[in-house]
Design an enzyme around this catalytic site. Structure first.
Site, PDB file in Angstrom:
ATOM      1  N   TYR A 174       0.863  -0.984   0.100  1.00 27.35           N
ATOM      2  CA  TYR A 174       0.066  -0.017   0.094  1.00 27.35           C
ATOM      3  C   TYR A 174       0.943   1.326   0.054  1.00 27.35           C
ATOM      4  CZ  TYR A 174      -5.097  -1.486   0.495  1.00 27.35           C
ATOM      5  OH  TYR A 174      -6.209  -1.870   0.061  1.00 27.35           O
ATOM      6  N   ARG A 231      -2.331  -2.864 -17.785  1.00 25.97           N
ATOM      7  CA  ARG A 231      -3.666  -1.863 -17.690  1.00 25.97           C
ATOM      8  C   ARG A 231      -3.274  -0.730 -16.984  1.00 25.97           C
ATOM      9  NH1 ARG A 231      -7.038  -5.198 -20.852  1.00 25.97           N
ATOM     10  NH2 ARG A 231      -8.538  -3.657 -20.702  1.00 25.97           N
ATOM     11  N   LYS A 251      -2.580  -0.099 -24.376  1.00 22.06           N
ATOM     12  CA  LYS A 251      -3.052  -0.467 -25.652  1.00 22.06           C
ATOM     13  C   LYS A 251      -1.796  -0.336 -26.786  1.00 22.06           C
ATOM     14  CE  LYS A 251      -7.689   1.496 -25.041  1.00 22.06           C
ATOM     15  NZ  LYS A 251      -7.970   2.326 -23.944  1.00 22.06           N
ATOM     16  N   GLU A 299      -0.575   4.785  -0.472  1.00 21.15           N
ATOM     17  CA  GLU A 299      -1.249   6.222  -0.558  1.00 21.15           C
ATOM     18  C   GLU A 299      -0.341   7.511  -0.429  1.00 21.15           C
ATOM     19  OE1 GLU A 299      -2.188   3.489   1.408  1.00 21.15           O
ATOM     20  OE2 GLU A 299      -4.564   3.347   1.198  1.00 21.15           O
ATOM     21  N   ASP A 347      -7.508  12.891 -25.132  1.00 23.54           N
ATOM     22  CA  ASP A 347      -7.540  11.510 -24.732  1.00 23.54           C
ATOM     23  C   ASP A 347      -6.933  10.684 -25.761  1.00 23.54           C
ATOM     24  OD1 ASP A 347      -8.024   8.868 -24.025  1.00 23.54           O
ATOM     25  OD2 ASP A 347      -9.858   9.302 -23.512  1.00 23.54           O
ATOM     26  N   THR A 403      -4.218   5.626 -21.754  1.00 22.89           N
ATOM     27  CA  THR A 403      -4.237   4.313 -21.191  1.00 22.89           C
ATOM     28  C   THR A 403      -2.823   3.551 -21.407  1.00 22.89           C
ATOM     29  OG1 THR A 403      -5.330   3.361 -22.820  1.00 22.89           O
ATOM     30  CG2 THR A 403      -6.620   3.637 -20.873  1.00 22.89           C
TER      31      THR A 403
END
Ligand code: DSN
Length: 436
Positions: A61, A243, A237, A63, A207, A234
């Site tokens: 984790y 991902r 692709k 954060e 985008d 992203t």
């Protein structure tokens, strides 16, 4: 072990502890190896990506941001996130980068909430003309918060008329204009969009989720070079990473974007994904990758030419990027769902797709969408695109001829044998037994 993407010991444990999931994994490897992937948003990630996605970074984790985290033990996670951010800024020539968005919709939402106020107007491309769900389609949560207005492409040629975009912008006074698509086969006039945004006082966002890798590889123009405020992409692709999503922006917007991603929208970032993004951003700087990006475009041109010669009706008449849309209803008298299913039976995976102002519903639309990033990643070139076009045309002309589809399935399987998928070694014992 079927391939070098998972550790042998972990795979062995999986086989013993969960045979159903193990079998599904083996079958999916076989499906990806033995079929031709033409969905333009899909690709084969770099093998290094599997190593990091299956790594102990999954356990952490983190954060916050490097140097300012809420939990201890961050010496290695800070290293990977700093590398990812620095490489992203260098590759895309951006003043600031945030690599924490979990994927595409989250990254775009983070931009809207970071830079705008509820009720603000956002101007984006209509979905049936090539825009994306996350650009404010009425079914999305974002559409409950912001007011989305649309521009469309001109018919019948399918290009964007910037005078019309300017007219909508001047009338609706958007706070943000989005330039981006998921099924638009043409290059944008980025300078023209910048001018319109300046005239109406809007922020400007691109985008480039589909194009990120082609921009990184120098094959397409980079909106950041045209003074865009924000660019999202992203990472799985054309970029061939894990991902994920990334936000690139001018330095002046960095603090707002970061705050919007965390704590605004997300909690703990996926550090295994960020490590894989960092590595991807190193790999895309190689000459090999630049060659790949050029070849993706050359292959799309070659495919377009052969399909047009065979009588296919291409939306916009061709392509200037990696993707193509065929109007199967006018060209072949079948809807996209029928075409998708028949092509799948012949070993070619692509997706049914709406065409501009489609009279048919989304599950039975008038077209299909496909592209060349994945086929190019396995080494296919222009000769294979000619063969692919020939197979596609034969399927589209006779989608119900099951004997023909079975024959063509053998032809695609033989093609696939010559071009192994990066990261999968075909024909190893487990793959064979899972396929049996
Ligand atoms: N689903 C992706 C595409 O296929 O374009 C975008 O989210």
């Amino acid at each position: 072990m079927t391939n070098f993407t998972y550790s042998a010991a972990a795979l062995d444990r999986l086989q013993k502890s969960d045979a159903e999931i193990f079998d599904a994994l083996m079958h999916e490897e076989t499906r990806q190896s033995e079929g031709i992937e033409l969905i333009p948003s899909e690709n084969y990630c770099f093998p290094e990506v599997y190593a990091l996605l299956g790594s102990v970074f999954n356990n952490k984790y983190s954060e916050g941001y490097p140097g300012r985290r809420y939990y201890g033990g961050q010496e290695n996670t800070d290293t990977i996130e700093n590398l990812a951010r620095d490489r992203a800024k260098a590759v895309f020539r951006a003043g600031h980068a945030n690599v924490q968005p979990l994927s595409g919709c989250a990254m775009n939402e983070a931009v809207y909430f970071g830079l705008l106020q509820p009720g603000d107007v956002i101007l984006g491309m209509d979905l049936s003309h090539g825009g994306h769900l996350s650009h404010g389609h009425p079914v999305t949560n974002m559409a409950k918060i912001f007011k989305y207005v649309r521009y469309k492409t001109e018919q019948p040629d399918g290009h964007i008329d910037l005078d019309k975009v300017r007219a909508v912008a001047m009338e609706t006074k958007p706070k943000l204009i989005i330039c981006g698509h998921s099924s638009y086969p043409r290059e944008y006039d980025y300078a023209g969009f910048r001018k319109i945004a300046d005239e109406c006082g809007a922020l400007l966002m691109a985008d480039v989720s589909h194009l990120g890798g082609l921009i990184a590889g120098g094959a397409l123009k980079n909106p950041m070079d045209f003074g865009f405020d924000v660019m999202t992409t992203t990472t799985h692709k054309s970029l061939r990473g894990p991902r994920g999503g990334m936000i690139l922006c001018k330095k002046e917007h960095g603090a707002k974007i970061d705050k919007s991603v965390f704590p605004g929208m997300q909690g703990g970032p996926h550090m295994h994904q960020i490590a894989a993004i960092a590595t991807t951003l190193k790999l895309v700087q190689s000459q090999d990758y630049k060659n790949y990006a050029k070849q993706v475009l050359a292959n799309a041109q070659s495919l377009a030419k052969a399909l047009l010669a065979g009588g296919a009706h291409l939306v916009t008449g061709g392509t200037e990027n990696h993707l193509l849309v065929i109007n199967t209803a006018t060209g072949f008298g079948i809807t996209g769902d029928v075409a998708e299913k028949a092509l799948d039976a012949a070993g070619i995976t692509l997706n049914k797709n709406v065409i501009p102002d489609d009279p048919n519903p989304p599950m039975k639309p008038s077209g299909i969408r496909f592209g060349t990033p994945a086929a190019t990643a396995r080494g296919m070139g222009e000769a294979e695109m000619q063969q692919l076009a020939s197979i596609m045309l034969r399927v589209l002309r006779a989608p119900e001829d099951t004997a023909l589809l079975a024959k063509l399935r053998e032809e695609t399987r033989a093609m696939c044998k010559r071009f192994p998928v990066p990261g999968i070694i075909p024909g190893t014992p487990q793959t064979q037994s899972a396929a049996a």
